[in-house]
Design a protein around this motif. Structure first.
Motif, PDB file in Angstrom:
ATOM      1  N   PRO A  21       0.810  -1.221   0.000  1.00 39.28           N
ATOM      2  CA  PRO A  21       0.000   0.000   0.000  1.00 39.28           C
ATOM      3  C   PRO A  21       0.843   1.271   0.000  1.00 39.28           C
ATOM      4  CG  PRO A  21      -0.873  -1.569   1.576  1.00 39.28           C
ATOM      5  CD  PRO A  21       0.449  -2.118   1.092  1.00 39.28           C
ATOM      6  N   ASP A  22       2.097   1.180   0.437  1.00 33.65           N
ATOM      7  CA  ASP A  22       2.946   2.366   0.551  1.00 33.65           C
ATOM      8  C   ASP A  22       3.900   2.598  -0.610  1.00 33.65           C
ATOM      9  OD1 ASP A  22       1.874   3.078   3.073  1.00 33.65           O
ATOM     10  OD2 ASP A  22       3.139   1.558   4.004  1.00 33.65           O
ATOM     11  N   GLY A  23       4.097   1.574  -1.459  1.00 32.09           N
ATOM     12  CA  GLY A  23       5.024   1.744  -2.563  1.00 32.09           C
ATOM     13  C   GLY A  23       5.331   0.435  -3.259  1.00 32.09           C
ATOM     14  N   ALA A  24       6.332   0.488  -4.133  1.00 28.54           N
ATOM     15  CA  ALA A  24       6.712  -0.693  -4.913  1.00 28.54           C
ATOM     16  C   ALA A  24       8.222  -0.751  -5.065  1.00 28.54           C
ATOM     17  CB  ALA A  24       6.070  -0.636  -6.296  1.00 28.54           C
ATOM     18  N   VAL A  25       8.717  -1.982  -5.200  1.00 24.89           N
ATOM     19  CA  VAL A  25      10.143  -2.218  -5.425  1.00 24.89           C
ATOM     20  C   VAL A  25      10.264  -3.229  -6.549  1.00 24.89           C
ATOM     21  CG1 VAL A  25      12.286  -3.104  -4.437  1.00 24.89           C
ATOM     22  CG2 VAL A  25      10.722  -1.808  -3.015  1.00 24.89           C
ATOM     23  N   PHE A  26      11.116  -2.936  -7.528  1.00 23.59           N
ATOM     24  CA  PHE A  26      11.366  -3.839  -8.645  1.00 23.59           C
ATOM     25  C   PHE A  26      12.767  -4.407  -8.478  1.00 23.59           C
ATOM     26  CE2 PHE A  26       8.414  -1.473 -11.841  1.00 23.59           C
ATOM     27  CZ  PHE A  26       7.363  -1.576 -10.948  1.00 23.59           C
ATOM     28  N   VAL A  27      12.873  -5.735  -8.408  1.00 23.71           N
ATOM     29  CA  VAL A  27      14.140  -6.398  -8.118  1.00 23.71           C
ATOM     30  C   VAL A  27      14.612  -7.196  -9.324  1.00 23.71           C
ATOM     31  CG1 VAL A  27      15.271  -8.097  -6.635  1.00 23.71           C
ATOM     32  CG2 VAL A  27      13.575  -6.543  -5.672  1.00 23.71           C
ATOM     33  N   ASP A  28      15.881  -7.064  -9.634  1.00 28.44           N
ATOM     34  CA  ASP A  28      16.546  -7.875 -10.654  1.00 28.44           C
ATOM     35  C   ASP A  28      17.173  -9.048  -9.917  1.00 28.44           C
ATOM     36  OD1 ASP A  28      18.367  -9.044 -12.415  1.00 28.44           O
ATOM     37  OD2 ASP A  28      19.042  -7.136 -13.236  1.00 28.44           O
ATOM     38  N   THR A  29      16.552 -10.223 -10.007  1.00 18.58           N
ATOM     39  CA  THR A  29      17.024 -11.382  -9.246  1.00 18.58           C
ATOM     40  C   THR A  29      18.317 -11.956  -9.817  1.00 18.58           C
ATOM     41  OG1 THR A  29      15.627 -12.903 -10.510  1.00 18.58           O
ATOM     42  CG2 THR A  29      14.703 -11.991  -8.493  1.00 18.58           C
ATOM     43  N   GLU A  30      18.561 -11.756 -11.094  1.00 21.87           N
ATOM     44  CA  GLU A  30      19.784 -12.274 -11.706  1.00 21.87           C
ATOM     45  C   GLU A  30      21.019 -11.548 -11.178  1.00 21.87           C
ATOM     46  OE1 GLU A  30      21.362 -11.996 -16.140  1.00 21.87           O
ATOM     47  OE2 GLU A  30      19.712 -13.442 -15.949  1.00 21.87           O
ATOM     48  N   ASN A  31      20.923 -10.231 -11.082  1.00 21.65           N
ATOM     49  CA  ASN A  31      22.044  -9.419 -10.593  1.00 21.65           C
ATOM     50  C   ASN A  31      21.929  -9.097  -9.103  1.00 21.65           C
ATOM     51  OD1 ASN A  31      23.462  -9.132 -13.106  1.00 21.65           O
ATOM     52  ND2 ASN A  31      21.760  -7.848 -13.762  1.00 21.65           N
ATOM     53  N   GLU A  32      20.838  -9.567  -8.481  1.00 20.49           N
ATOM     54  CA  GLU A  32      20.606  -9.374  -7.052  1.00 20.49           C
ATOM     55  C   GLU A  32      20.685  -7.915  -6.633  1.00 20.49           C
ATOM     56  OE1 GLU A  32      23.301 -12.040  -5.061  1.00 20.49           O
ATOM     57  OE2 GLU A  32      22.104 -13.777  -5.643  1.00 20.49           O
ATOM     58  N   ASN A  33      19.901  -7.078  -7.328  1.00 14.64           N
ATOM     59  CA  ASN A  33      19.843  -5.683  -6.933  1.00 14.64           C
ATOM     60  C   ASN A  33      18.447  -5.112  -7.176  1.00 14.64           C
ATOM     61  OD1 ASN A  33      19.651  -4.939  -9.669  1.00 14.64           O
ATOM     62  ND2 ASN A  33      21.831  -4.601  -9.843  1.00 14.64           N
ATOM     63  N   ILE A  34      18.197  -3.977  -6.544  1.00 17.13           N
ATOM     64  CA  ILE A  34      16.936  -3.276  -6.723  1.00 17.13           C
ATOM     65  C   ILE A  34      17.060  -2.394  -7.956  1.00 17.13           C
ATOM     66  CG2 ILE A  34      15.393  -1.548  -5.744  1.00 17.13           C
ATOM     67  CD1 ILE A  34      16.172  -2.665  -2.964  1.00 17.13           C
ATOM     68  N   ARG A  35      16.170  -2.643  -8.916  1.00 17.00           N
ATOM     69  CA  ARG A  35      16.200  -1.840 -10.144  1.00 17.00           C
ATOM     70  C   ARG A  35      15.657  -0.451  -9.892  1.00 17.00           C
ATOM     71  NH1 ARG A  35      13.033  -4.286 -14.714  1.00 17.00           N
ATOM     72  NH2 ARG A  35      13.735  -2.407 -15.707  1.00 17.00           N
ATOM     73  N   THR A  36      14.515  -0.384  -9.189  1.00 17.76           N
ATOM     74  CA  THR A  36      13.904   0.904  -8.912  1.00 17.76           C
ATOM     75  C   THR A  36      12.901   0.744  -7.779  1.00 17.76           C
ATOM     76  OG1 THR A  36      12.846   2.824  -9.941  1.00 17.76           O
ATOM     77  CG2 THR A  36      12.004   0.654 -10.581  1.00 17.76           C
ATOM     78  N   ALA A  37      12.505   1.851  -7.204  1.00 16.18           N
ATOM     79  CA  ALA A  37      11.496   1.853  -6.144  1.00 16.18           C
ATOM     80  C   ALA A  37      10.605   3.074  -6.340  1.00 16.18           C
ATOM     81  CB  ALA A  37      12.161   1.889  -4.777  1.00 16.18           C
ATOM     82  N   PHE A  38       9.342   2.932  -5.928  1.00 16.31           N
ATOM     83  CA  PHE A  38       8.365   3.996  -6.082  1.00 16.31           C
ATOM     84  C   PHE A  38       7.596   4.199  -4.786  1.00 16.31           C
ATOM     85  CE2 PHE A  38       8.707   1.915 -10.210  1.00 16.31           C
ATOM     86  CZ  PHE A  38       8.922   2.979 -11.060  1.00 16.31           C
ATOM     87  N   ARG A  39       7.261   5.433  -4.488  1.00 17.08           N
ATOM     88  CA  ARG A  39       6.320   5.726  -3.406  1.00 17.08           C
ATOM     89  C   ARG A  39       4.920   5.587  -3.965  1.00 17.08           C
ATOM     90  NH1 ARG A  39       9.250  11.111  -2.581  1.00 17.08           N
ATOM     91  NH2 ARG A  39       7.681  11.528  -4.112  1.00 17.08           N
ATOM     92  N   LYS A  40       3.920   5.413  -3.105  1.00 17.28           N
ATOM     93  CA  LYS A  40       2.545   5.240  -3.587  1.00 17.28           C
ATOM     94  C   LYS A  40       2.071   6.446  -4.394  1.00 17.28           C
ATOM     95  CE  LYS A  40       0.282   6.817   0.622  1.00 17.28           C
ATOM     96  NZ  LYS A  40      -0.606   6.435   1.703  1.00 17.28           N
ATOM     97  N   GLU A  41       2.601   7.612  -4.106  1.00 15.26           N
ATOM     98  CA  GLU A  41       2.217   8.813  -4.850  1.00 15.26           C
ATOM     99  C   GLU A  41       2.668   8.753  -6.305  1.00 15.26           C
ATOM    100  OE1 GLU A  41       2.354   9.575  -0.583  1.00 15.26           O
ATOM    101  OE2 GLU A  41       3.970   8.958  -1.910  1.00 15.26           O
ATOM    102  N   GLU A  42       3.604   7.878  -6.618  1.00 16.46           N
ATOM    103  CA  GLU A  42       4.137   7.758  -7.969  1.00 16.46           C
ATOM    104  C   GLU A  42       3.487   6.631  -8.781  1.00 16.46           C
ATOM    105  OE1 GLU A  42       8.646   8.747  -8.012  1.00 16.46           O
ATOM    106  OE2 GLU A  42       8.238   7.689  -6.109  1.00 16.46           O
TER     107      GLU A  42
END
Length: 57
Positions: A21-42
């Motif tokens: 409910p507060d946001g989103a996180v997109f993860v690249d599991t192959e490279n084991e890193n966070i690609r991007t993150a968003f707040r719910k306002e975005e």
């Protein structure tokens, strides 16, 4: 990611998108890193509609 109530796996598991409910996180599991993150306002309209549907259940 810990507070996510839904996740979407893409590209045969290479990417996982976690949504809360507060946001989103997109993860690249192959490279084991966070690609991007968003707040719910975005959130775009598609994500807002998904969140509305989840809250109704």
């Amino acid at each position: 990611m810990r507070e996510a109530d839904v996740s979407i796996t893409r590209w045969n598991g290479r990417f996982v998108n976690y949504y809360s409910p507060d946001g989103a996180v997109f993860v690249d599991t192959e490279n084991e890193n966070i690609r991007t993150a968003f707040r719910k306002e975005e959130f775009d309209e598609r994500v807002k509609k998904m969140r509305e549907m989840l809250e109704k259940k």
